[in-house]
Enzyme design. Structure first.
Site, PDB file in Angstrom:
ATOM      1  N   GLY A  11      21.168 -52.904  41.307  1.00  0.00           N
ATOM      2  CA  GLY A  11      22.617 -53.795  40.287  1.00  0.00           C
ATOM      3  C   GLY A  11      21.675 -55.124  39.332  1.00  0.00           C
ATOM      4  N   ASP A  52      28.239 -45.894  49.723  1.00  0.00           N
ATOM      5  CA  ASP A  52      29.465 -46.252  49.048  1.00  0.00           C
ATOM      6  C   ASP A  52      29.943 -47.500  49.936  1.00  0.00           C
ATOM      7  OD1 ASP A  52      32.244 -46.004  47.391  1.00  0.00           O
ATOM      8  OD2 ASP A  52      31.852 -43.916  47.990  1.00  0.00           O
ATOM      9  N   TYR A 141      38.877 -58.003  36.060  1.00  0.00           N
ATOM     10  CA  TYR A 141      38.164 -58.615  37.122  1.00  0.00           C
ATOM     11  C   TYR A 141      38.285 -60.108  37.654  1.00  0.00           C
ATOM     12  CZ  TYR A 141      32.961 -60.527  37.020  1.00  0.00           C
ATOM     13  OH  TYR A 141      32.317 -60.713  37.314  1.00  0.00           O
ATOM     14  N   LYS A 145      38.515 -61.237  41.229  1.00  0.00           N
ATOM     15  CA  LYS A 145      37.701 -62.791  41.746  1.00  0.00           C
ATOM     16  C   LYS A 145      38.654 -63.569  42.886  1.00  0.00           C
ATOM     17  CE  LYS A 145      33.010 -61.469  41.058  1.00  0.00           C
ATOM     18  NZ  LYS A 145      32.796 -60.779  42.279  1.00  0.00           N
TER      19      LYS A 145
HETATM   20  N1  SER Z   1      28.962 -61.587  33.735  1.00  0.00           N
HETATM   21  C1  SER Z   1      30.340 -61.653  34.817  1.00  0.00           C
HETATM   22  C2  SER Z   1      30.509 -60.645  33.075  1.00  0.00           C
HETATM   23  O1  SER Z   1      30.131 -60.913  31.923  1.00  0.00           O
HETATM   24  C3  SER Z   1      30.819 -62.507  34.416  1.00  0.00           C
HETATM   25  O2  SER Z   1      30.411 -63.019  35.502  1.00  0.00           O
HETATM   26  O3  SER Z   1      31.218 -59.599  33.305  1.00  0.00           O
END
Ligand code: SER
Length: 311
Positions: A11, A52, A141, A145
């Protein structure tokens, strides 16, 4: 950190962190894993395994096989993709994290996973966002987090796993482009500036978000992992940032190198909505005080380097 296993090594962060860690700790001491293969140096230049992260048994087995004492868990879906596929994001982001934390607990590994400015939400103070503050994110997201921060703290206090984390801002880099994030525009803008001297931003004018250049992010991971635990009042996760910028501020800086560069807007409501729910500028003083965090690159220095490298 002596022998490190990374997930999500192909990544945006992993592709550079793997190479940096191999430089610092030795190639054989850094085991890169990802769900897919590629022709990159990460795969060809040192130990690499297919993994994975939702496969708990394989994660345990690979960590054991390579005798790793540190896990750096990076595999995750970013904010915009997670908004499109919330259940998949929950399964990968949280499922992967629990598996990685369990492996760290079972095998006694030190542990790092990134959090994000996405762990904040609309009710968080927008400017000089403190280390300890309201965290009620409105994206999947962000939910992942915050849960990840809490879970990592739990594994430390309940099981004594040495967990540490950073709340990364948007990361800007020229090796591997990010995918599916809200802050990706700040990377794309440099590529388009070099290619076409023009960029159409999906983030609107005046939308400020924190950013940091990848070399500073890599150093921050290593410095935090090497930090004296006695000095850490926080663990998961530290605010870190190098600059707070909007599309027009990057544009101004790019024009110092490419005077004809033009910026236009075609705002994407989803990513704009996510950006507006995040802080304008976070306060990284806890990271500075507890383990000496300091970013080397400001907008001017980063822009010069990005444009040179992208060219
Ligand atoms: N760069 C990430 C995003 O934009 C933020 O943690 O999802």
């Amino acid at each position: 950190m002596k022998k490190i296993l990374l997930t999500g090594a192909l990544g945006q962060i992993g592709s550079e962190l793997t190479m940096k860690l191999r430089e610092v700790y030795g190639t054989d001491n850094v085991i890169a894993t990802d769900i897919r293969e590629s022709d990159s140096e990460v795969v060809k230049g040192g130990p690499f395994e297919i993994l994975d992260v939702t496969d708990a048994q394989k994660m345990h087995d690979l960590t054991k096989k390579h005798d790793a004492d540190t896990i750096i868990h990076l595999a995750a879906l970013l904010s915009a993709t997670a908004e499109k596929k919330p259940l998949l994001a929950w399964n990968i982001n949280m499922g992967g994290l629990v598996n990685a934390l369990e492996t760290a607990r079972e095998l006694g590994c030190q542990f790092f996973t990134p959090s994000s400015i996405g762990a904040f939400g609309p009710s968080t103070p927008k400017d000089a966002t403190p280390q300890d503050t309201i965290q009620r994110p409105t994206t999947m997201y962000g939910v992942n987090k915050v849960s990840g921060e809490l879970l990592s703290d739990y594994y430390y206090s309940r099981f004594g796993v040495d967990t540490r984390g950073l709340r990364f801002p948007g990361l800007i880099s020229y090796v591997t482009q990010p995918g599916g994030g809200t802050t990706d525009y700040a990377v794309e803008i440099y590529y388009e500036a070099v290619k076409k001297a023009a960029y159409t931003s999906y983030i609107g004018e005046g939308t400020y978000m924190d950013m940091m250049y990848m070399p500073d992010a890599l150093n921050a991971v290593i410095d935090l992992m090497e930090a004296d635990p006695a000095k850490l009042k926080h663990r998961n996760s530290f605010n870190v940032t190098a600059m707070s910028i909007a599309p027009e501020t990057i544009t101004e800086e790019i024009r110092k190198h490419i005077p004809e560069f033009e910026l236009s807007y075609d705002v994407d409501p989803v990513r704009q909505g996510i950006a507006e729910s995040w802080p304008n500028a976070i306060d990284a003083s806890a990271a500075s005080e507890e383990w000496g965090f300091k970013a080397e690159y400001d907008l001017a220095k980063m822009t010069k380097d990005m444009l040179d490298k992208v060219k």
